[in-house]
Enzyme design. Structure first.
Site, short mmCIF file in Angstrom:
data_model
loop_
_atom_site.label_atom_id
_atom_site.label_comp_id
_atom_site.label_asym_id
_atom_site.label_seq_id
_atom_site.Cartn_x
_atom_site.Cartn_y
_atom_site.Cartn_z
N PRO A 2 3.40 5.28 -4.31
CA PRO A 2 4.42 4.85 -3.36
C PRO A 2 3.85 3.83 -2.37
CG PRO A 2 4.07 7.24 -3.31
CD PRO A 2 2.99 6.65 -4.12
N GLU A 3 4.55 2.74 -2.22
CA GLU A 3 4.15 1.74 -1.24
C GLU A 3 5.25 1.63 -0.19
OE1 GLU A 3 2.02 -1.62 -1.89
OE2 GLU A 3 1.24 -1.08 -3.86
N LYS A 58 2.73 3.07 5.71
CA LYS A 58 3.16 4.02 4.69
C LYS A 58 3.29 5.44 5.22
CE LYS A 58 0.21 1.78 1.63
NZ LYS A 58 -0.63 1.81 0.42
N HIS A 100 3.93 21.51 -9.19
CA HIS A 100 3.26 20.83 -8.07
C HIS A 100 4.09 20.79 -6.79
CE1 HIS A 100 0.53 19.62 -11.21
NE2 HIS A 100 1.48 18.95 -11.83
N ARG A 120 -1.12 14.91 -7.69
CA ARG A 120 -2.56 14.65 -7.49
C ARG A 120 -3.09 15.11 -6.13
NH1 ARG A 120 -4.48 9.08 -9.83
NH2 ARG A 120 -6.45 10.17 -9.44
N ARG A 159 -10.81 -14.46 11.31
CA ARG A 159 -11.20 -13.42 10.35
C ARG A 159 -11.86 -14.07 9.14
NH1 ARG A 159 -11.77 -8.80 12.89
NH2 ARG A 159 -10.14 -8.69 14.46
N ARG A 261 -10.89 -3.85 -5.36
CA ARG A 261 -9.55 -3.80 -5.95
C ARG A 261 -9.31 -4.99 -6.85
NH1 ARG A 261 -6.06 -0.21 -3.30
NH2 ARG A 261 -4.76 -0.62 -5.10
#
Ligand SMILES: [Zn+2]
Length: 288
Positions: A2-3, A58, A100, A120, A159, A261
């Site tokens: 889920p984002e 999130k 679950h 999970r 940055r 990533r």
């Protein structure tokens, strides 16, 4: 996973279904998904009215009203983080439990309940006092769909991290995950290895526009899956990471690992910056 758009969709659903209702008994079936003591968690949140819900990045915070004076006369917040596979749903109590199902939160009337399901178990539910929540949310960067142009530029300035890592760093910006970062950079035609602080004002505006566009579209489609968005755009196959060629120029998509990533980009449409740093070069070599 889920984002932000999925979490925003959950937030809207919660507001529709449970706002104003009272929490009854809390049944923690698996303590791992509770941050802190499950007993304390249950004691702190049960019997309170759901007054509101908001999201940052999130994370969702469900505002729970005052109970009695013995509780310290303090509101509590139920913080929900879905992790990799978390689901938060309203179900009839009589409905058989999904595998679950780790937490059940009874709702007034006794016929329905909130269920937290998480295969999970990377997600967490947590009970927080108001100041704890403010501290937590305050430590996160501005929420991606709501960040202003000047906040965005200010956060970028000086940055030296690659844009891709910058976008995903929740201290600068909250809520952007891997797929939305890649997609925004792709739409803005910016190489993921460009140093964040090196964007021109024009490029940063372009990136912010792309980011908001991508997130808005995904929220409009209820975040059910990013694939739906892709399909509506008429793209073949799954999401960009699985595409072999660029949908604009048909050149092969490249993969590079940035901060651990996978990042996917089109070397033609998202060219390397001309004056890229040694560090970026080194990372480019790490491409697999
Ligand atoms: Zn291309």
């Amino acid at each position: 996973m889920p984002e932000l758009p999925e979490v925003e969709t959950l937030l809207r659903g919660l507001k529709k279904r449970v706002l104003g209702r009272w929490l009854g008994a809390v049944d923690v079936r698996h303590p791992q998904v509770i941050a802190g003591s499950p007993d304390e968690f249950s004691r702190q949140i049960s019997g309170r009215q759901i007054l509101g819900a908001r999201r940052k990045g999130k994370a969702i915070a469900i505002e729970l009203g005052l109970r009695t004076r013995e509780d310290g006369g303090e509101k509590r917040y139920l913080l929900v983080r879905l992790g990799m596979t978390g689901q938060f749903t309203v179900n009839p109590v009589a409905e058989p439990l999904e595998p679950h199902t780790h937490v059940r939160l009874g709702l007034d009337g006794g016929k329905e309940e909130l269920r937290y399901v998480d295969a999970r178990r990377f997600g967490r539910l947590r009970s927080l006092a108001g100041e704890e929540l403010e501290k937590l949310f305050g430590g996160m960067g501005p929420d991606a769909p709501r960040i202003t142009e000047s906040q965005f530029q200010k956060a970028l300035s000086n940055r030296r991290t690659p844009l891709k890592s910058w976008l995903m760093n929740q201290q600068f910006l909250s809520g952007v995950g891997n797929i939305y970062a890649d997609e925004s950079l792709y739409i803005a035609r910016l190489n993921p290895l460009i140093e964040a602080g090196q964007l021109s004002a024009r490029q940063s505006r372009r990136l912010l526009r792309a980011l908001k566009h991508v997130l808005e579209r995904a929220v409009e489609l209820q975040g059910t899956s990013f694939r739906d968005y892709i399909d509506i755009e008429g793209r073949p196959g799954n999401f960009l990471p699985q595409l072999r060629v660029c949908r604009r120029c048909r050149q092969p998509i490249e993969r590079v690992v940035i901060s651990g990533r996978s990042s996917h980009f089109c070397p033609h449409c998202q060219p390397q910056p001309r004056h890229r740093t040694r560090r970026a070069k080194a990372k480019r070599l790490a491409r697999s």
